[in-house]
Design a protein around this motif. Sequence first.
Motif, PDB file in Angstrom:
ATOM      1  N   ALA A   1      12.905 -32.588 -63.507  1.00  0.00           N
ATOM      2  CA  ALA A   1      13.399 -33.911 -63.895  1.00  0.00           C
ATOM      3  C   ALA A   1      13.844 -34.733 -62.695  1.00  0.00           C
ATOM      4  O   ALA A   1      13.809 -35.966 -62.738  1.00  0.00           O
ATOM      5  N   GLU A   2      14.241 -34.080 -61.613  1.00  0.00           N
ATOM      6  CA  GLU A   2      14.739 -34.783 -60.438  1.00  0.00           C
ATOM      7  C   GLU A   2      13.780 -34.681 -59.249  1.00  0.00           C
ATOM      8  O   GLU A   2      14.166 -34.949 -58.108  1.00  0.00           O
ATOM      9  N   ASP A   3      12.537 -34.331 -59.512  1.00  0.00           N
ATOM     10  CA  ASP A   3      11.549 -34.173 -58.442  1.00  0.00           C
ATOM     11  C   ASP A   3      10.902 -35.512 -58.133  1.00  0.00           C
ATOM     12  O   ASP A   3      10.127 -36.040 -58.929  1.00  0.00           O
ATOM     13  N   ALA A   4      11.210 -36.068 -56.962  1.00  0.00           N
ATOM     14  CA  ALA A   4      10.639 -37.356 -56.571  1.00  0.00           C
ATOM     15  C   ALA A   4       9.183 -37.252 -56.161  1.00  0.00           C
ATOM     16  O   ALA A   4       8.528 -38.263 -55.907  1.00  0.00           O
ATOM     17  N   VAL A   5       8.646 -36.038 -56.100  1.00  0.00           N
ATOM     18  CA  VAL A   5       7.254 -35.841 -55.704  1.00  0.00           C
ATOM     19  C   VAL A   5       6.301 -36.092 -56.865  1.00  0.00           C
ATOM     20  O   VAL A   5       5.190 -36.570 -56.676  1.00  0.00           O
ATOM     21  N   VAL A   6       6.717 -35.774 -58.065  1.00  0.00           N
ATOM     22  CA  VAL A   6       5.829 -35.813 -59.222  1.00  0.00           C
ATOM     23  C   VAL A   6       5.973 -37.137 -59.967  1.00  0.00           C
ATOM     24  O   VAL A   6       7.084 -37.564 -60.286  1.00  0.00           O
ATOM     25  N   GLY A   7       4.849 -37.778 -60.257  1.00  0.00           N
ATOM     26  CA  GLY A   7       4.860 -39.079 -60.908  1.00  0.00           C
ATOM     27  C   GLY A   7       5.103 -39.011 -62.399  1.00  0.00           C
ATOM     28  O   GLY A   7       4.922 -37.969 -63.046  1.00  0.00           O
ATOM     29  N   ASP A   8       5.499 -40.143 -62.962  1.00  0.00           N
ATOM     30  CA  ASP A   8       5.768 -40.219 -64.397  1.00  0.00           C
ATOM     31  C   ASP A   8       4.533 -39.922 -65.243  1.00  0.00           C
ATOM     32  O   ASP A   8       4.653 -39.536 -66.401  1.00  0.00           O
ATOM     33  N   ASP A   9       3.352 -40.133 -64.659  1.00  0.00           N
ATOM     34  CA  ASP A   9       2.118 -39.960 -65.426  1.00  0.00           C
ATOM     35  C   ASP A   9       1.524 -38.565 -65.295  1.00  0.00           C
ATOM     36  O   ASP A   9       0.412 -38.318 -65.770  1.00  0.00           O
ATOM     37  N   ALA A  10       2.237 -37.635 -64.668  1.00  0.00           N
ATOM     38  CA  ALA A  10       1.657 -36.323 -64.365  1.00  0.00           C
ATOM     39  C   ALA A  10       1.157 -35.608 -65.617  1.00  0.00           C
ATOM     40  O   ALA A  10       0.041 -35.079 -65.635  1.00  0.00           O
ATOM     41  N   GLY A  11       1.980 -35.579 -66.662  1.00  0.00           N
ATOM     42  CA  GLY A  11       1.579 -34.860 -67.871  1.00  0.00           C
ATOM     43  C   GLY A  11       0.335 -35.433 -68.503  1.00  0.00           C
ATOM     44  O   GLY A  11      -0.597 -34.706 -68.863  1.00  0.00           O
TER      45      GLY A  11
END
Length: 273
Positions: free
Chosen positions: A202-212
């Motif tokens: 939830a706090e990972d700035a590496v992964v984008g909101d659209d990843a899923g």
Amino acid sequence: MSTAPATTVVALKRTAGAERTLVCLGFCGGGTAAYHEWAAAMPAGTDLLAVCYPGREGRFAEEYADTWDALAQDATAAVRAATSSGGPYVLFGHSMGGWMAFDVTTRLAAAGDPLPDTLVVSSCNAPDRGLTARDRFPARGDADGELLTWMSVHGLLPAHVLDDEDLTEMAVELMRADIRVRDTFTYTGARITVPLQVLSGAEDAVVGDDAGDRWGGLTTAAHRHDVLPGGHFYTPGVWRTLPDRIPALTAADGQPTAPATGCTGQGTGGLSG
């Protein structure tokens, strides 16, 4: 039956009459050590294996892979050997290892080899957009101190490494070797046909909101996305017990359970260690 040296496929937990196997691929700058503590969290009847890439741990004397394709070929051969007994297995990859696990799955499919019951990718964006400038994080041009900061703050670099000049030098060398490999990645347009589980912090700035959603478009089978507490490696407690978050390790059919899709992660995008 093909086999691989114990230095390539590291058995972290073996059980008599195991029903399935969890096979783990490493992240950028990492080895198999990060998965050792998972042995205590494995469900009954599940073996735990980890693939060691060239140039580290028991393969220290080998040259690092110099391209993504070379490393993917090595990892594919290792997974093929690790699963040669024919039993069901789940394939897991964290961060860069998530892209590697996806690539390995496509290569196994192309060769007609047995596929994982479920592919689990952790803390990584979908690879279909290719390697962008935002994916190069940490970056090849980062100073040694910046890489060590990333590994100690966002990764799993043991604290004692920072107090040992030789170990620090080795850690930076390994990270730089893996960054060079990562930066040669290209997306081939492949998709998979196996169920997919996506994990992100939830706090990972590496992964984008659209990843899923983007990952879901890369499989023709069911998929789910689970957002977990913490950053790139979640919280220490979540990481230690991460196998508990993988329903395929306990489901009767070895496939992820509902929801088929979940809430998306938070962050700005990018691929890292």
